[in-house]
Design a protein around this motif. Structure first.
Motif, short mmCIF file in Angstrom:
data_model
loop_
_atom_site.label_atom_id
_atom_site.label_comp_id
_atom_site.label_asym_id
_atom_site.label_seq_id
_atom_site.Cartn_x
_atom_site.Cartn_y
_atom_site.Cartn_z
N GLY A 49 10.80 -5.09 3.36
CA GLY A 49 9.53 -4.63 2.81
C GLY A 49 8.60 -5.76 2.44
O GLY A 49 7.53 -5.52 1.90
N ASP A 105 -4.68 3.18 -0.43
CA ASP A 105 -3.55 3.11 -1.37
C ASP A 105 -2.84 4.46 -1.48
O ASP A 105 -1.61 4.51 -1.55
CB ASP A 105 -4.02 2.65 -2.74
CG ASP A 105 -4.42 1.17 -2.76
OD1 ASP A 105 -4.10 0.43 -1.80
OD2 ASP A 105 -5.08 0.75 -3.74
N ASP A 106 -3.59 5.55 -1.45
CA ASP A 106 -3.01 6.89 -1.57
C ASP A 106 -2.31 7.35 -0.30
O ASP A 106 -1.34 8.11 -0.37
CB ASP A 106 -4.11 7.92 -1.91
CG ASP A 106 -4.64 7.77 -3.32
OD1 ASP A 106 -4.00 7.08 -4.14
OD2 ASP A 106 -5.72 8.34 -3.60
N ASN A 107 -2.79 6.93 0.87
CA ASN A 107 -2.32 7.50 2.13
C ASN A 107 -1.59 6.54 3.06
O ASN A 107 -0.85 6.99 3.95
CB ASN A 107 -3.50 8.10 2.91
CG ASN A 107 -4.13 9.25 2.19
OD1 ASN A 107 -3.58 10.34 2.15
ND2 ASN A 107 -5.29 9.03 1.58
N CYS A 108 -1.80 5.25 2.91
CA CYS A 108 -1.32 4.29 3.91
C CYS A 108 -0.44 3.17 3.35
O CYS A 108 0.42 2.65 4.06
CB CYS A 108 -2.51 3.64 4.63
SG CYS A 108 -3.78 4.79 5.19
N ALA A 109 -0.69 2.76 2.12
CA ALA A 109 -0.04 1.57 1.57
C ALA A 109 1.47 1.72 1.43
O ALA A 109 2.19 0.71 1.50
CB ALA A 109 -0.65 1.20 0.22
N SER A 110 1.97 2.94 1.30
CA SER A 110 3.42 3.10 1.16
C SER A 110 4.15 2.58 2.40
O SER A 110 5.29 2.13 2.30
CB SER A 110 3.78 4.56 0.89
OG SER A 110 3.39 5.38 1.97
N CYS A 111 3.50 2.60 3.53
CA CYS A 111 4.09 2.05 4.77
C CYS A 111 3.46 0.71 5.15
O CYS A 111 4.16 -0.27 5.37
CB CYS A 111 3.94 3.03 5.92
SG CYS A 111 4.88 4.56 5.71
N HIS A 112 2.12 0.67 5.23
CA HIS A 112 1.43 -0.51 5.72
C HIS A 112 1.25 -1.58 4.64
O HIS A 112 0.69 -2.64 4.92
CB HIS A 112 0.07 -0.14 6.32
CG HIS A 112 0.20 0.58 7.62
ND1 HIS A 112 0.55 -0.05 8.80
CD2 HIS A 112 0.06 1.89 7.93
CE1 HIS A 112 0.61 0.83 9.77
NE2 HIS A 112 0.32 2.03 9.28
N GLY A 113 1.75 -1.32 3.44
CA GLY A 113 1.75 -2.32 2.38
C GLY A 113 0.43 -2.47 1.68
O GLY A 113 -0.61 -2.05 2.17
N GLN A 162 4.73 -4.30 6.12
CA GLN A 162 5.97 -4.46 5.39
C GLN A 162 7.10 -4.69 6.39
O GLN A 162 7.28 -3.89 7.32
CB GLN A 162 6.28 -3.23 4.54
CG GLN A 162 5.29 -3.00 3.42
CD GLN A 162 5.80 -1.95 2.48
OE1 GLN A 162 6.63 -2.22 1.63
NE2 GLN A 162 5.31 -0.72 2.64
N VAL A 169 9.26 -1.94 7.95
CA VAL A 169 8.66 -0.64 7.62
C VAL A 169 7.48 -0.32 8.53
O VAL A 169 7.50 0.68 9.24
CB VAL A 169 8.22 -0.59 6.14
CG1 VAL A 169 7.64 0.78 5.80
CG2 VAL A 169 9.38 -0.93 5.21
#
Length: 138
Positions: free
Chosen positions: A33, A56-64, A70, A73
Motif C-alpha cells: 500500500g 478522497d470519497d470515491n478513489c483514494a481508497s485504491c489510488h491513494g 498504492q 493495490v
C-alpha cells in the motif's frame, strides 16, 4: 504498404519503452500500500478543490492519497500514462462507470465506482489534471 505497419510497430515500441521506464519496480511486499509516486500538491481552487473531496470519497481508497497509487493495490494517476493525450478526460468517465480491464498495470481489473455522478467525475478529473500539471504531466 509496409511503411504504415513499420510506423505502427515503432509507435508501439516507443509506448512500451515509456511504460517500462516509468513503471515502478516491484516490491517484495506486493500489497504494502506504499505510494507509487511522489506527488507535489499545488494550491487547489474551484473545481479542483471540490474534486479533491470527491476523489478522497470515491478513489483514494485504491489510488491513494493525492492519486499517488498504492503498491499492490492500484496505480498512480499522477503518471505519464494518464496524461491527457493518452488517457483523455472521457477515459475517467468510462473507468468510473464501467470499470477498466487491466492493461497498463498488473493490479487486476478496476471495478465500476458505484454512486459516483457525472458531476463528481468532472470534479475528480479537474483535481487529477491539476495534480498532473503540478507534476509536469500536461
Amino acid at each position: 504498404m509496409k511503411r504504415p505497419v513499420i510506423l505502427v510497430g515503432l509507435a508501439i515500441l516507443v509506448v512500451a519503452v515509456v511504460v517500462w521506464r516509468n513503471y515502478p519496480a516491484p516490491s517484495n511486499n506486493a500489497a504494502s500500500g506504499k505510494p507509487l509516486a511522489q506527488v507535489n500538491v499545488p494550491t487547489l481552487t474551484g473545481e479542483a478543490k471540490v474534486g479533491e473531496a470527491a476523489f478522497d470519497d470515491n478513489c483514494a481508497s485504491c489510488h491513494g492519497p493525492d492519486a499517488a497509487g498504492q503498491d499492490g493495490v492500484a496505480p498512480p494517476l499522477v503518471h505519464i500514462i494518464y496524461e491527457p493525450g493518452h488517457h483523455g478526460d472521457q477515459a475517467f468517465y468510462l473507468a468510473a462507470r464501467q470499470g477498466v480491464r487491466s492493461h497498463h498495470w498488473p493490479f487486476g481489473d478496476m471495478p465500476p465506482v458505484e454512486g459516483v455522478s457525472d458531476q463528481d467525475i468532472s470534479r475528480i478529473v479537474a483535481y487529477v489534471r491539476a495534480l498532473q500539471r503540478a507534476n509536469g504531466i500536461n
